[in-house]
Design a protein around this motif. Structure first.
Motif, PDB file in Angstrom:
ATOM      1  N   ASN A  33       0.827  -1.211   0.000  1.00 55.42           N
ATOM      2  CA  ASN A  33       0.000   0.000   0.000  1.00 55.42           C
ATOM      3  C   ASN A  33       0.855   1.253   0.000  1.00 55.42           C
ATOM      4  N   ALA A  37       1.157   4.141  -2.833  1.00 53.24           N
ATOM      5  CA  ALA A  37       0.888   5.540  -2.508  1.00 53.24           C
ATOM      6  C   ALA A  37       2.053   6.439  -2.904  1.00 53.24           C
ATOM      7  N   CYS A  61       0.962   9.499  -0.604  1.00 55.89           N
ATOM      8  CA  CYS A  61      -0.052  10.505  -0.919  1.00 55.89           C
ATOM      9  C   CYS A  61      -1.129  10.678   0.159  1.00 55.89           C
ATOM     10  N   GLY A  62      -1.248   9.729   1.067  1.00 55.04           N
ATOM     11  CA  GLY A  62      -2.252   9.873   2.121  1.00 55.04           C
ATOM     12  C   GLY A  62      -3.671   9.648   1.619  1.00 55.04           C
ATOM     13  N   ALA A  71     -11.548   3.227   3.147  1.00 52.48           N
ATOM     14  CA  ALA A  71     -10.288   2.479   3.012  1.00 52.48           C
ATOM     15  C   ALA A  71     -10.321   1.178   3.810  1.00 52.48           C
ATOM     16  N   LYS A  79      -7.942   1.763  -6.719  1.00 52.20           N
ATOM     17  CA  LYS A  79      -6.996   1.368  -7.755  1.00 52.20           C
ATOM     18  C   LYS A  79      -7.636   0.722  -8.978  1.00 52.20           C
TER      19      LYS A  79
HETATM   20  P1  ADP Z   1      -6.095  -2.185  -2.259  1.00 45.72           P
HETATM   21  O1  ADP Z   1      -4.672  -1.904  -1.968  1.00 45.72           O
HETATM   22  O2  ADP Z   1      -6.296  -3.499  -2.910  1.00 45.72           O
HETATM   23  O3  ADP Z   1      -6.789  -1.073  -2.970  1.00 45.72           O
HETATM   24  P2  ADP Z   1      -6.407  -2.022   0.587  1.00 45.72           P
HETATM   25  O4  ADP Z   1      -7.420  -2.578   1.511  1.00 45.72           O
HETATM   26  O5  ADP Z   1      -5.008  -2.458   0.792  1.00 45.72           O
HETATM   27  O6  ADP Z   1      -6.868  -2.361  -0.866  1.00 45.72           O
HETATM   28  O7  ADP Z   1      -6.471  -0.467   0.671  1.00 45.72           O
HETATM   29  C1  ADP Z   1      -7.706   0.191   0.403  1.00 45.72           C
HETATM   30  C2  ADP Z   1      -7.495   1.593  -0.110  1.00 45.72           C
HETATM   31  O8  ADP Z   1      -6.959   2.404   0.942  1.00 45.72           O
HETATM   32  C3  ADP Z   1      -6.472   1.701  -1.220  1.00 45.72           C
HETATM   33  O9  ADP Z   1      -7.091   1.518  -2.472  1.00 45.72           O
HETATM   34  C4  ADP Z   1      -5.947   3.121  -1.067  1.00 45.72           C
HETATM   35  O10 ADP Z   1      -6.782   4.041  -1.704  1.00 45.72           O
HETATM   36  C5  ADP Z   1      -6.062   3.363   0.415  1.00 45.72           C
HETATM   37  N1  ADP Z   1      -4.762   3.175   1.092  1.00 45.72           N
HETATM   38  C6  ADP Z   1      -4.384   2.092   1.810  1.00 45.72           C
HETATM   39  N2  ADP Z   1      -3.147   2.248   2.315  1.00 45.72           N
HETATM   40  C7  ADP Z   1      -2.709   3.455   1.904  1.00 45.72           C
HETATM   41  C8  ADP Z   1      -1.485   4.186   2.088  1.00 45.72           C
HETATM   42  N3  ADP Z   1      -0.466   3.707   2.797  1.00 45.72           N
HETATM   43  N4  ADP Z   1      -1.412   5.416   1.524  1.00 45.72           N
HETATM   44  C9  ADP Z   1      -2.435   5.924   0.797  1.00 45.72           C
HETATM   45  N5  ADP Z   1      -3.601   5.266   0.599  1.00 45.72           N
HETATM   46  C10 ADP Z   1      -3.745   4.051   1.135  1.00 45.72           C
END
Ligand code: ADP
Ligand code: MG
Length: 598
Positions: A33, A37, A61-62, A71, A79
């Motif tokens: 993740n 980002a 990017c947060g 999230a 994505k």
């Molecule tokens: P995926 O990675 O398959 O999209 P996740 O459950 O791992 O699913 O994360 C869900 C969403 O949370 C991601 O699509 C992203 O938009 C956001 N996200 C998760 N971790 C981060 C991170 N470290 N920085 C920025 N956005 C994040």
């Protein structure tokens, strides 16, 4: 019980089981993740082997405040939006499952703040229950804290290995990702001790020593190859550096760590007959290809991929590895321990198996023979021939290989009913009669191509009983065996009748011969047809070859030497052991103090 829809919490715990198996799987998802980002810096903190705490902080990017609850929801991702997107995936994540899964089996806190936001958000989730969102001041990026992993799934906890093993898994994982992303600064702190810190300066060699230690890293050969839209980069070990298992073989495909038997096979085939039986190279290879050529959605933990043109990828990897081996392999020659030229720190232990070490890994004298890489060509033909068992591999187009044949040799005689001594224009050759004969027979049969080998019917068929697993393996290979002169038929459960064996090995125990073949087949979980054939031939040749302890007539000795002179790869047996030790004239002179003794 009546059929019911499962409660959400139960459903997500079940789903979590597929994605989150152990602490290292949490680390993998969180690091992926952070990479998605666009983080330049990732810091990972581990306590209690990951069961107490896993914290991953990034400067990526947060997540905007209003999206934070999404999230952690299941099937929520930024994505991908349509199923078609699956074939254009350029991110590591896409299933929108990881955070929800982790949140359902731990005490979880997400803190995130996008670059352009005034204020960040903090959202705790406990055992799948999403708590209240708070606005907090936070640095740009995301911090995920996972505490008390599996506290609510005690059964999972029981399946975890010793702490040391779980920690090692995390180390191995983070180090490999650090190597795959050398432009990202990665810091790993386990139980308060920093165990990995990369500079993020893009230099992979630097990271490599974290993975293997300095000495090993220094010996690794770099692979760089570009083949239309397939790029292969990374590092492989020279033939002198091996392990007893495949655990040190790692593949990344488009930035994603994958387990793929086909890729490993391609790598191993490039080393074919250069390594001893049961020895495996170290390798970490990075493949880059058009995302459309790849199906990444075949495994919940995204650890497997499917290639649209598996054959092209296969031969691309094989070719890249071969080229690297050719370009860098040290020139083998016999150099006794006393004049070992390599620095001792390289970890060669001449005492253990001098014959092997000398032939495969010693430093070189200028007149020494070329590395035994022809075997790649010599034996590549049948293994990579057209359509075998539905797989088709493009024949490799390689630059001409260095000459590897033996010069004309003059037989001196036999020693200890085990070795032949011969003289060449450049010194003395000590030849292992059994290994050499194996090689001679092997090349003769490989040259016969896909013809059937002559069989000899047994007067009395032999009965062979095998354990069920081995019986299954053997049953699958009966047609191939038939081609090589083994006429075997199923005869009741786990029992076989051997009616004929290759004429070449008449006189040896047919059941024992088949048993050792089955063992060869079992070694590899997914052997290719061509591999099975080569193994069968190699096994037959091993049985047929003269044994150590056998006194040979002068005629037989001469025939063996001239057979060897005609071989493409006379210097190793088909199982990768050296057939000879070469004492060059130069070396002998130095040993006797005639010239520049050291
Ligand atoms: P995926 O990675 O398959 O999209 P996740 O459950 O791992 O699913 O994360 C869900 C969403 O949370 C991601 O699509 C992203 O938009 C956001 N996200 C998760 N971790 C981060 C991170 N470290 N920085 C920025 N956005 C994040
Ligand atoms: Mg993810």
């Amino acid at each position: 019980m009546p059929i019911r829809i499962l409660a959400d919490e139960v459903a997500s715990q079940i789903a979590a089981g597929e994605v989150i198996e152990r602490p290292a799987s949490v680390v993998k998802e969180l690091v992926e993740n952070a990479l998605d980002a666009g983080a330049r810096q990732i810091t990972i903190k581990i306590e209690g082997a990951g069961k107490r705490l896993i914290e991953v902080a990034d400067d990526g990017c947060g997540i905007p405040v209003e999206e934070v609850p999404l999230a952690v929801a299941r099937h929520a991702t930024s994505k991908l939006s349509t199923a078609d997107d699956l074939f254009r995936i350029a991110t590591l994540g896409f299933r929108g499952e990881a955070l929800a899964s982790i949140g359902s089996v731990s005490r979880f806190t997400l803190v995130s703040c996008p670059g352009d936001a005034e204020v960040g958000a903090r959202l705790p989730v406990e055992g799948g229950r999403v708590e209240k969102l708070e606005k907090v001041g936070a640095p740009v990026g995301t911090v995920v804290r996972v505490e008390d992993l599996f506290y609510n799934v005690p059964a999972r906890l029981k399946f975890l290995k010793q702490d040391a093993t779980e920690r090692q898994q995390i180390d191995a994982l983070v180090t490999r990702y650090a190597l795959a992303y050398p432009n990202v600064r990665v810091r790993l702190v386990q139980e308060g001790r920093p165990t990995l810190q990369t500079s993020g300066n893009g230099n992979r060699r630097e990271v490599l020593s974290n993975l293997y230690g300095l000495d090993t890293a220094r010996q690794m050969l770099e692979v760089i190859a570009q083949d239309e839209d397939l790029r292969v980069g990374g590092f492989i070990s020279p033939i002198s550096l091996t392990r007893s298992n495949r655990r040190e073989i790692t593949f990344f495909v488009n930035g994603r760590w994958v387990q793929d038997a086909t890729l490993s096979t391609a790598l191993l085939q490039a080393y074919h007959t250069l390594l001893m039986v049961g020895r495996f190279p170290l390798a970490i290879l990075f493949l880059q290809l058009n995302p459309e050529m790849l199906d990444v959605n075949v495994h919940p933990a995204k650890a497997e991929v499917r290639f649209r043109q598996a054959d092209r990828v296969f031969s691309g990897v094989q070719r890249a590895v071969r080229r690297a081996l050719l370009a860098y392999s040290p020139v083998p020659a016999a150099v006794p321990a006393s004049t070992w030229r390599r620095e001792p720190e390289l970890g060669l232990k001449p005492g253990i198996d001098p014959a092997w070490d000398m032939a495969s890994s010693a430093g070189a004298s200028p007149a020494a023979p070329e590395p035994d890489l022809d075997s790649l060509e010599g034996e590549a033909g049948p293994r990579e021939g057209p359509a075998q068992a539905g797989r088709q591999f493009a024949p490799p187009s390689l630059a001409p290989l260095p000459p590897n044949r033996l010069p004309m040799l003059r037989l001196v005689g036999q020693v200890g009913a085990m070795y032949l001594v011969a003289e060449g224009p450049d010194g003395l050759y000590l030849i292992d009669q059994h290994a050499a004969h194996e090689r001679v027979l092997f090349e003769r049969f490989m040259a016969m191509g896909r013809q059937h080998l002559p069989a000899q019917t047994l007067l009395e068929p032999a009965v062979l009983q095998l354990p069920p697993e081995s019986a299954r393996v053997l049953a699958e290979q009966l047609p191939v065996l038939d081609k090589f002169g083994f006429q075997v038929e199923a005869f009741g459960p786990n029992t076989f009748l051997v009616r004929a064996i290759p004429s070449l090995i008449v006189g040896s125990d047919p059941a024992a011969a088949l048993r050792s073949l089955v063992e060869d087949f079992e070694e590899d979980e997914t052997p290719l047809q061509a591999e099975i054939e080569a193994k069968t031939i190699a096994r037959v040749c091993k049985r047929a070859a003269v044994k150590a302890g056998q006194v040979l007539s002068l005629e037989e000795q001469r025939a063996l030497i001239s057979g060897l002179e005609q071989c493409q790869s006379p210097r190793t047996c088909p199982h990768g052991r050296p057939t000879m030790v070469h004492l060059s004239a130069d070396l002998l002179e130095r040993q006797f103090g005639r010239r520049g003794a050291r």
